[in-house]
Design a protein around this motif. Structure first.
Motif, PDB file in Angstrom:
ATOM      1  N   GLY A  37      38.567  32.011  37.758  1.00  0.00           N
ATOM      2  CA  GLY A  37      38.406  31.472  38.967  1.00  0.00           C
ATOM      3  C   GLY A  37      39.435  31.773  40.279  1.00  0.00           C
ATOM      4  N   GLY A  38      40.151  32.814  40.051  1.00  0.00           N
ATOM      5  CA  GLY A  38      41.864  33.266  41.124  1.00  0.00           C
ATOM      6  C   GLY A  38      42.204  34.117  40.524  1.00  0.00           C
ATOM      7  N   LEU A  39      42.599  34.772  41.393  1.00  0.00           N
ATOM      8  CA  LEU A  39      44.206  35.784  40.713  1.00  0.00           C
ATOM      9  C   LEU A  39      45.473  35.137  41.567  1.00  0.00           C
ATOM     10  CD1 LEU A  39      43.013  39.008  42.266  1.00  0.00           C
ATOM     11  CD2 LEU A  39      43.049  38.015  40.064  1.00  0.00           C
ATOM     12  N   ASP A  40      46.808  35.924  40.607  1.00  0.00           N
ATOM     13  CA  ASP A  40      48.141  34.731  41.685  1.00  0.00           C
ATOM     14  C   ASP A  40      48.246  36.075  41.914  1.00  0.00           C
ATOM     15  OD1 ASP A  40      48.593  37.195  39.144  1.00  0.00           O
ATOM     16  OD2 ASP A  40      49.349  35.770  37.688  1.00  0.00           O
ATOM     17  N   PRO A  41      49.341  36.377  43.212  1.00  0.00           N
ATOM     18  CA  PRO A  41      49.806  37.020  43.681  1.00  0.00           C
ATOM     19  C   PRO A  41      50.978  38.075  42.916  1.00  0.00           C
ATOM     20  CG  PRO A  41      51.139  34.530  43.416  1.00  0.00           C
ATOM     21  CD  PRO A  41      50.206  35.103  42.834  1.00  0.00           C
ATOM     22  N   ALA A  42      51.023  38.303  41.441  1.00  0.00           N
ATOM     23  CA  ALA A  42      51.332  39.694  40.757  1.00  0.00           C
ATOM     24  C   ALA A  42      50.160  40.159  40.461  1.00  0.00           C
ATOM     25  CB  ALA A  42      51.333  39.280  39.171  1.00  0.00           C
ATOM     26  N   ASP A  43      49.370  39.741  40.708  1.00  0.00           N
ATOM     27  CA  ASP A  43      47.175  40.226  40.303  1.00  0.00           C
ATOM     28  C   ASP A  43      47.105  41.302  41.328  1.00  0.00           C
ATOM     29  OD1 ASP A  43      47.253  39.429  37.106  1.00  0.00           O
ATOM     30  OD2 ASP A  43      46.361  37.760  37.351  1.00  0.00           O
ATOM     31  N   LYS A  44      47.255  40.094  42.426  1.00  0.00           N
ATOM     32  CA  LYS A  44      46.704  40.946  43.614  1.00  0.00           C
ATOM     33  C   LYS A  44      47.584  41.940  43.899  1.00  0.00           C
ATOM     34  CE  LYS A  44      45.487  36.313  46.042  1.00  0.00           C
ATOM     35  NZ  LYS A  44      45.553  35.334  47.201  1.00  0.00           N
ATOM     36  N   SER A  45      48.871  41.498  43.416  1.00  0.00           N
ATOM     37  CA  SER A  45      49.564  43.193  43.918  1.00  0.00           C
ATOM     38  C   SER A  45      48.804  44.582  42.935  1.00  0.00           C
ATOM     39  CB  SER A  45      50.874  43.310  43.429  1.00  0.00           C
ATOM     40  OG  SER A  45      51.748  44.408  43.589  1.00  0.00           O
ATOM     41  N   MET A  46      48.522  44.015  41.179  1.00  0.00           N
ATOM     42  CA  MET A  46      48.041  45.431  40.276  1.00  0.00           C
ATOM     43  C   MET A  46      46.570  44.841  40.704  1.00  0.00           C
ATOM     44  SD  MET A  46      48.311  46.571  37.703  1.00  0.00           S
ATOM     45  CE  MET A  46      49.649  45.370  37.161  1.00  0.00           C
ATOM     46  N   VAL A  47      45.487  44.582  41.551  1.00  0.00           N
ATOM     47  CA  VAL A  47      44.632  45.198  42.353  1.00  0.00           C
ATOM     48  C   VAL A  47      44.154  46.037  42.874  1.00  0.00           C
ATOM     49  CG1 VAL A  47      42.273  44.267  43.245  1.00  0.00           C
ATOM     50  CG2 VAL A  47      43.237  42.586  41.521  1.00  0.00           C
ATOM     51  N   THR A  97      38.793  39.968  46.828  1.00  0.00           N
ATOM     52  CA  THR A  97      39.651  39.307  45.803  1.00  0.00           C
ATOM     53  C   THR A  97      40.269  37.915  46.945  1.00  0.00           C
ATOM     54  OG1 THR A  97      40.990  41.360  45.271  1.00  0.00           O
ATOM     55  CG2 THR A  97      39.185  41.344  44.269  1.00  0.00           C
ATOM     56  N   THR A  98      41.537  38.415  47.605  1.00  0.00           N
ATOM     57  CA  THR A  98      41.855  37.159  47.901  1.00  0.00           C
ATOM     58  C   THR A  98      41.742  36.210  48.485  1.00  0.00           C
ATOM     59  OG1 THR A  98      42.404  38.308  50.295  1.00  0.00           O
ATOM     60  CG2 THR A  98      43.683  39.427  48.829  1.00  0.00           C
ATOM     61  N   GLN A  99      40.132  36.149  48.641  1.00  0.00           N
ATOM     62  CA  GLN A  99      39.383  35.276  49.338  1.00  0.00           C
ATOM     63  C   GLN A  99      38.937  34.276  47.680  1.00  0.00           C
ATOM     64  OE1 GLN A  99      36.816  36.640  52.042  1.00  0.00           O
ATOM     65  NE2 GLN A  99      38.313  37.459  53.479  1.00  0.00           N
ATOM     66  N   SER A 158      36.705  46.879  37.942  1.00  0.00           N
ATOM     67  CA  SER A 158      35.885  46.146  37.486  1.00  0.00           C
ATOM     68  C   SER A 158      36.321  45.225  36.415  1.00  0.00           C
ATOM     69  CB  SER A 158      34.934  47.397  36.940  1.00  0.00           C
ATOM     70  OG  SER A 158      34.119  46.342  36.680  1.00  0.00           O
ATOM     71  N   SER A 159      36.767  45.516  35.355  1.00  0.00           N
ATOM     72  CA  SER A 159      36.981  44.281  34.553  1.00  0.00           C
ATOM     73  C   SER A 159      38.104  43.630  34.847  1.00  0.00           C
ATOM     74  CB  SER A 159      38.442  45.078  33.081  1.00  0.00           C
ATOM     75  OG  SER A 159      39.349  46.320  33.596  1.00  0.00           O
ATOM     76  N   GLN A 160      39.680  43.770  35.368  1.00  0.00           N
ATOM     77  CA  GLN A 160      40.570  43.152  36.411  1.00  0.00           C
ATOM     78  C   GLN A 160      40.114  41.907  36.858  1.00  0.00           C
ATOM     79  OE1 GLN A 160      43.987  44.722  38.020  1.00  0.00           O
ATOM     80  NE2 GLN A 160      44.527  43.365  38.220  1.00  0.00           N
ATOM     81  N   VAL A 161      38.460  42.666  37.991  1.00  0.00           N
ATOM     82  CA  VAL A 161      38.724  41.219  39.168  1.00  0.00           C
ATOM     83  C   VAL A 161      37.079  40.431  38.529  1.00  0.00           C
ATOM     84  CG1 VAL A 161      37.304  41.152  40.828  1.00  0.00           C
ATOM     85  CG2 VAL A 161      38.537  43.549  40.916  1.00  0.00           C
ATOM     86  N   ARG A 162      36.362  40.818  37.591  1.00  0.00           N
ATOM     87  CA  ARG A 162      35.809  40.475  36.616  1.00  0.00           C
ATOM     88  C   ARG A 162      36.416  39.251  35.837  1.00  0.00           C
ATOM     89  NH1 ARG A 162      30.644  41.903  36.621  1.00  0.00           N
ATOM     90  NH2 ARG A 162      30.442  43.937  37.555  1.00  0.00           N
ATOM     91  N   ASN A 163      37.874  39.346  35.058  1.00  0.00           N
ATOM     92  CA  ASN A 163      38.135  38.557  34.830  1.00  0.00           C
ATOM     93  C   ASN A 163      39.268  37.450  35.954  1.00  0.00           C
ATOM     94  OD1 ASN A 163      38.248  39.686  32.383  1.00  0.00           O
ATOM     95  ND2 ASN A 163      39.925  40.994  32.380  1.00  0.00           N
ATOM     96  N   ALA A 164      39.218  37.978  37.386  1.00  0.00           N
ATOM     97  CA  ALA A 164      39.963  37.219  37.966  1.00  0.00           C
ATOM     98  C   ALA A 164      38.295  36.132  38.083  1.00  0.00           C
ATOM     99  CB  ALA A 164      39.967  37.486  38.965  1.00  0.00           C
ATOM    100  N   LEU A 165      37.648  36.783  38.421  1.00  0.00           N
ATOM    101  CA  LEU A 165      36.379  35.639  38.511  1.00  0.00           C
ATOM    102  C   LEU A 165      36.092  34.529  37.203  1.00  0.00           C
ATOM    103  CD1 LEU A 165      33.941  37.651  40.349  1.00  0.00           C
ATOM    104  CD2 LEU A 165      34.590  36.718  41.363  1.00  0.00           C
TER     105      LEU A 165
END
Length: 642
Positions: free
Chosen positions: A135-145, A66-68, A125-132
């Motif tokens: 088009g990407g994750l912000d630093p706060a979302d990455k910490s949530m994932v 998810t970081t990539q 799964s829902s958070q990753v699909r939303n990030a997809l």
């Protein structure tokens, strides 16, 4: 009615053995089945642990990917990782029986797996699909994932722990089942050995011991009957056999004595039958035959008296032929009885064997037999080919009872006596018939020779008387030589007839008797005889040989009287067919002229009658000046051996 039948069926040894083996088989199959089920479940749980354990690695990889997601390749990798984890969860949910792979069917594991699915679907799964999609994750979302991934992995770890704990429990039960199977194998083997020993080996050993003791003639041995199965029936049968053997051996001597007495009695009966049959076959008069018969049966049955009576069917009289042991007064008074008179005459009406106990007769004081001192009178009948001939009595001064075997023996003896008496009568009739036939032949011979010669002399005497009345001495001188020649011819005929009537078979065979006849013929007639005989066949009865001898004598007599022959040929060929030929070289005759004489030629008719007596064929062949041949032929189908 059903329960006793089932109980009786269960008592059979075969039913018990089969039931026992089937019970052990059912228990063993149950334990083995449970062991297989536990092994299969453990294998599926191990595969589930591996698959669930892979979720942890896939979760960390997903968090890393998810970081990539800034690059398109990163987003593609995240998408593929999501699909892989979705398939892994779906595999755990559905399971795969072929691998096998499935979650243990416990409520705790199902609850934890439901939480894993829910956390995956609602959080990670829902958070990753939303990030997809963004088009990407912000630093706060990455910490949530990262946090959600940690919580998801913790739930997966909890699921794996629950599966491992369940596998430990199933492993314990698997080992317990295996130990139980081993214990059942040991216990079953010991139980089967014990039960088989108790149900089979022990009864067989007892039976073998009983047989050994019985072999040593210990017939008191008995086997315990402690079951209702086949061995129980066998023991019961053994005991019955022992009872019978013990009874047989204890009574063996008595039975041997009884059998010996029975055999002696039967031998005495057979000896009586043989002696009586042999005696009755001897040539003797009817009185001697019946007297010997009565003596034998009286001695055998220890009778005090007896008699034999013969029936005169024309007058209905019963004549006493022989008697013994009874007074002359009784004999004279009952020498001739009528059918139906007294006890004996009454028995003739029924023609059944009767034994009278005179003590039980109301009119016993009027019976002459009772006054004679007899207590029992038996009456047995004489038969010959169902023809009633008479009866015989046995008198006893002591009361006597006849068994069925003794009655049958006396009835058989009565038939033997009847057959012998009938044979005597038939022999007498045969002799009478033979004498009558021989007298007929003698009369024919006298008519053919003496009667014709005397008739010729009677005519010559009448002519002599007429010549003397007329004083014709010249005629007298011619008649006297004719009278002398006629007297001489009659004298020769008488001598020849006497010689033929006195002819008897010599000791030897037919050929030797024919040689004697031929020698005498040659000496008396001076005619040469060429005699040839080939006799290899079975010998004839003596009466047949005598008829053949008479035929040869008659043929030679005709040669001497009529043929004026100088040579005679006599040929005898006795093989399977018999042929006899008498041929001469005399002047012969015309057969047609002889046939016109009919019955007048007595000599030829006598030869033909003698040939018919032995079923032979007689042929006469002659011609004037060519001699005469008499040919007698007896085919093998008609000849009888001596």
């Amino acid at each position: 009615m059903l329960k006793p039948a089932l109980f009786a069926g269960w008592q059979k040894l075969s039913t018990r053995i089969v039931g026992l083996l089937l019970s052990f088989l059912a228990i063993a199959l149950t334990v083995i089945g449970s062991t297989l089920l536990l092994s299969w479940q453990l294998e599926g749980s191990a595969a589930a642990i591996n698959v669930a354990g892979s979720l942890r690695m896939d979760s960390y990889r997903l968090a890393l990917l998810t970081t990539q997601m800034d690059a398109p390749a990163g987003r593609q990798a995240v998408s593929e990782q999501l699909g892989r984890m979705e398939r892994t969860l779906d595999l755990l949910r559905r399971g795969d029986p072929q691998r096998p792979l499935f979650l243990p069917p416990t409520a705790a594991i199902r609850t934890v797996f439901a939480e894993v699915q829910q956390q995956w679907r609602l959080e990670l799964s829902s958070q990753v699909r939303n990030a997809l999609a963004a088009g990407g994750l912000d630093p706060a979302d990455k910490s949530m994932v990262q946090q959600r991934t940690e919580r998801f992995v913790e739930h997966v770890d909890l699921l794996v722990q629950r599966i491992e704990r369940d596998s430990e429990n199933r492993t314990f039960w698997l080992r317990a089942s295996q130990l139980l199977l081993l214990a059942l194998a040991l216990l079953g083997t010991i139980s089967i050995i014990y039960l088989l020993f108790d149900m089979i080996v022990a009864p067989v050993t007892r039976l073998q011991g009983g047989i050994e003791r019985m072999r040593e003639r210990d017939f008191s041995v008995r086997l315990p009957v402690d079951s209702n199965d086949e061995f129980g029936a066998l023991a019961h049968g053994f005991n019955q056999m022992a009872d019978k053997l013990q009874d047989s051996y204890s009574n063996l001597e008595r039975r041997v004595q009884l059998k010996t007495a029975e055999l002696e009695h039967q031998n005495r009966e057979l000896a009586l039958l043989y002696d009586s049959a042999s005696f009755l076959q001897q040539t003797q008069s009817a009185e001697a035959m019946c007297k010997g018969f009565l003596q034998r049966i009286s001695d055998y049955f220890s009778a005090d008296g007896g008699s034999v009576r013969i029936l005169d069917p024309n007058r209905g009289n019963l004549h006493m032929l022989v008697h013994q042991g009874i007074s002359e007064e009784l004999v004279e008074s009952e020498r001739c009885l009528k059918v139906g008179d007294c006890l004996c005459g009454e028995a003739v009406v029924s023609k059944l064997a009767v034994i009278h106990d005179l003590r039980r007769k109301d009119d016993r004081h009027t019976l002459k037999c009772h006054r004679e001192g007899f207590a029992t009178i038996s009456i047995f009948h004489i038969f010959a080919q169902r023809q009633y001939l008479g009866f015989f009595n046995l008198h006893f001064r002591t009361p006597t009872v006849f068994s069925a075997a003794q009655t049958a023996l006396l009835e058989t003896l009565g038939q033997l006596l009847g057959t012998a008496i009938e044979n005597l009568r038939l022999q007498g009739r045969d002799r009478e018939l033979a004498v009558s036939e021989e007298r007929n032949l003698v009369a024919q011979g006298l008519h053919d020779s003496i009667a014709q010669g005397l008739n010729f002399l009677n005519l010559q005497v009448q002519m002599l008387e007429q010549s003397l009345q007329r004083q014709r001495l010249d005629e007298v001188e011619s008649i006297v030589p004719a009278l002398r020649a006629g007297v001489e011819e009659s004298y020769q005929d008488v001598r020849e007839l006497l010689h033929n009537f006195r002819t008897r078979l010599q000791e030897g065979n037919l050929v030797s008797s024919l040689e004697t006849v031929v020698d005498k013929f040659q000496r008396q007639s001076g005619i040469a005889v060429d005699f040839e005989a080939d006799s290899d066949g079975a010998p004839f009865p003596r009466e047949h040989q005598l008829q053949l001898l008479f035929i040869v004598q008659e043929a030679l007599s005709n040669v001497r009287k009529h043929a004026a022959a100088t040579q005679v040929w006599l040929r005898l060929k006795d093989e399977q067919d018999f042929t006899l030929s008498i041929r001469d070289n005399g002047h012969g005759f015309d057969p047609a002229a002889l046939a016109s004489l009919g019955e007048a030629h007595v000599g030829l008719n006598i030869m033909r009658e003698r040939a018919q007596r032995i079923d032979a064929q007689l042929h006469l062949t002659s011609a004037p000046g060519a001699g005469t041949e008499v040919l007698l032929r007896l085919p093998r189908a008609q000849r009888r051996a001596a």
